[in-house]
Design an enzyme around this catalytic site. Structure first.
Site, PDB file in Angstrom:
ATOM      1  N   THR A 122     -32.258 -33.622  32.617  1.00 20.24           N
ATOM      2  CA  THR A 122     -33.279 -33.956  31.517  1.00 20.24           C
ATOM      3  C   THR A 122     -34.140 -35.053  31.731  1.00 20.24           C
ATOM      4  OG1 THR A 122     -31.561 -35.390  30.427  1.00 20.24           O
ATOM      5  CG2 THR A 122     -31.013 -32.958  30.021  1.00 20.24           C
ATOM      6  N   GLU A 141     -43.616 -26.289  35.778  1.00 17.99           N
ATOM      7  CA  GLU A 141     -43.680 -25.903  34.198  1.00 17.99           C
ATOM      8  C   GLU A 141     -44.986 -25.129  33.564  1.00 17.99           C
ATOM      9  OE1 GLU A 141     -42.515 -29.701  32.491  1.00 17.99           O
ATOM     10  OE2 GLU A 141     -40.305 -29.453  33.124  1.00 17.99           O
ATOM     11  N   ARG A 161     -36.979 -35.783  34.894  1.00 20.56           N
ATOM     12  CA  ARG A 161     -38.020 -35.170  35.426  1.00 20.56           C
ATOM     13  C   ARG A 161     -37.694 -34.283  36.695  1.00 20.56           C
ATOM     14  NH1 ARG A 161     -40.310 -36.441  31.650  1.00 20.56           N
ATOM     15  NH2 ARG A 161     -42.412 -37.536  31.065  1.00 20.56           N
ATOM     16  N   GLY A 170     -30.845 -46.590  31.538  1.00 20.62           N
ATOM     17  CA  GLY A 170     -31.841 -47.186  30.513  1.00 20.62           C
ATOM     18  C   GLY A 170     -31.043 -46.730  29.153  1.00 20.62           C
ATOM     19  N   ARG A 171     -32.149 -46.530  28.366  1.00 21.10           N
ATOM     20  CA  ARG A 171     -31.575 -46.186  26.884  1.00 21.10           C
ATOM     21  C   ARG A 171     -30.953 -44.752  26.811  1.00 21.10           C
ATOM     22  NH1 ARG A 171     -36.986 -48.376  26.545  1.00 21.10           N
ATOM     23  NH2 ARG A 171     -37.072 -49.942  25.132  1.00 21.10           N
ATOM     24  N   HIS A 193     -37.753 -27.659  28.995  1.00 25.73           N
ATOM     25  CA  HIS A 193     -38.223 -29.189  28.875  1.00 25.73           C
ATOM     26  C   HIS A 193     -38.321 -29.458  27.313  1.00 25.73           C
ATOM     27  CE1 HIS A 193     -40.689 -32.537  31.130  1.00 25.73           C
ATOM     28  NE2 HIS A 193     -39.674 -33.099  29.990  1.00 25.73           N
TER      29      HIS A 193
END
Length: 337
Positions: free
Chosen positions: A231, A262, A233, A151-152, A281
């Site tokens: 980076t 987290e 999930r 994706g992006r 995160h």
């Protein structure tokens, strides 16, 4: 128009307030850490802004005025989008605000681990001035950088990795079968990606299909000199399988920004490895992306409530359909769908 945050750990809401003022909306910054408090805070909300809170169908049913949910970020795994769609509630995210920041961070983590920077830094501080602890080190040129998810952010990471001299390959389940290239990246099978990558950078969303996607069997097929960078999930990479591979020397290292739990517990085994770089995160963060995230999150929901088509929406079919947004497009602003 009343827009309320469910909870948010940002240090300032000046950007949101500026958008609210321009839209003639009232912004209320609330903090809720359980459903009952959240509902009590947001009973008269036309729209809510969500960071971590779980917004279920039951919560939506208890908020009768709610027309729009804005999620601070790309992922919306904390919002039941299907339930929102059933109720005619718009769900908006900001899918591209952190593209440059996250891809920068992925590259930084890959290079930090590959060059042994944390180990060397700790050695120098302890009085050691040699490279024994980090040998062997390799240049980036002709090493294979694999991108899981094109994706992006994955595509931006691929572009930056290629600029460093890596041979870049990628895999994305959404790429049509038979495609050999996507956004300038050579597309391979998942098996080839895992077998060949000396850096595997993870950039897929967390869904039921991708949870545990990089698990015990997948890690077992990877090279012993490979590095995993996540980076995206935490649930995408199986933490136990990663720890086992690192402990047994079946991986060269890892760079992990997103964690299954987290904040990461102090006793998490990942904290014991000196060939692992951990960050809290924050790959999404830069001054530019932080400002953009805040502005666009509230602008999306303000647009929906005002009857204007938002820049980012996951379920556009609710606009004008039976449900909470049935009157969309009939307001004075009257946007064309």
């Amino acid at each position: 128009m009343r827009i309320i945050t469910t909870e948010c750990d940002h240090d300032t809401f000046d950007a949101e307030q500026a958008v609210a003022d321009a839209a003639g909306a009232e912004l209320v910054v609330a903090q809720a850490f359980d459903d009952d408090t959240l509902v009590a805070n947001c009973l008269d909300a036309d729209a809510i802004l969500v960071q971590y809170a779980q917004i279920t169908g039951e919560v939506m049913d208890r908020l009768p005025r709610l027309k729009a949910i804005g999620r601070y970020g790309v992922g919306v795994d904390s919002v039941d989008v299907a339930a929102a769609t059933e109720r005619g509630i718009a769900v908006c995210n900001v899918p591209d605000y952190g593209t440059e920041a996250v891809s920068d961070h992925a590259i930084a983590m890959a290079l930090s681990v590959a060059r042994g920077i944390p180990r060397l830094d700790r050695g120098v501080r302890a009085g050691s001035f040699d490279l024994v602890a980090v040998r062997p080190l390799y240049q980036t040129r002709e090493r294979v950088f694999g991108v899981l998810g094109l994706g992006r952010i994955g595509s931006a990471t691929a572009r930056k990795a290629a600029g460093l001299g890596y041979e870049v390959i990628g895999y994305d389940s959404a790429v049509p079968a038979g495609a050999t290239e996507h956004h300038g990246v050579r597309v391979v099978s998942l098996d080839e990606l895992l077998r060949r990558s000396q850096v595997l950078s993870v950039h897929t969303p967390l869904t039921e299909e991708t949870r545990g996607l990089v698990g015990e069997a997948e890690i077992a097929t990877m090279r012993a000199d490979a590095i995993i960078v996540n980076t995206a999930r935490g649930g995408i990479v199986d933490n136990d399988a990663l720890v086992a591979a690192l402990r047994e020397g079946r991986l060269a290292g890892a760079g992990i920004d997103c964690h299954t739990t987290e904040p990461i517990p102090a006793e998490d085994p990942l904290t014991t490895f000196d060939n692992v770089v951990l960050t809290p995160h924050l790959a999404w963060y830069s001054e530019e992306s932080y400002e953009e995230l805040k502005r666009r999150t509230i602008a999306n929901v303000a647009d929906v409530v005002a009857g204007t088509y938002p820049r980012d929406i996951l379920n556009p079919e609710v606009l004008g359909a039976p449900g909470r947004n049935a009157a969309f497009g009939t307001t004075p602003e009257g946007a064309v769908r």
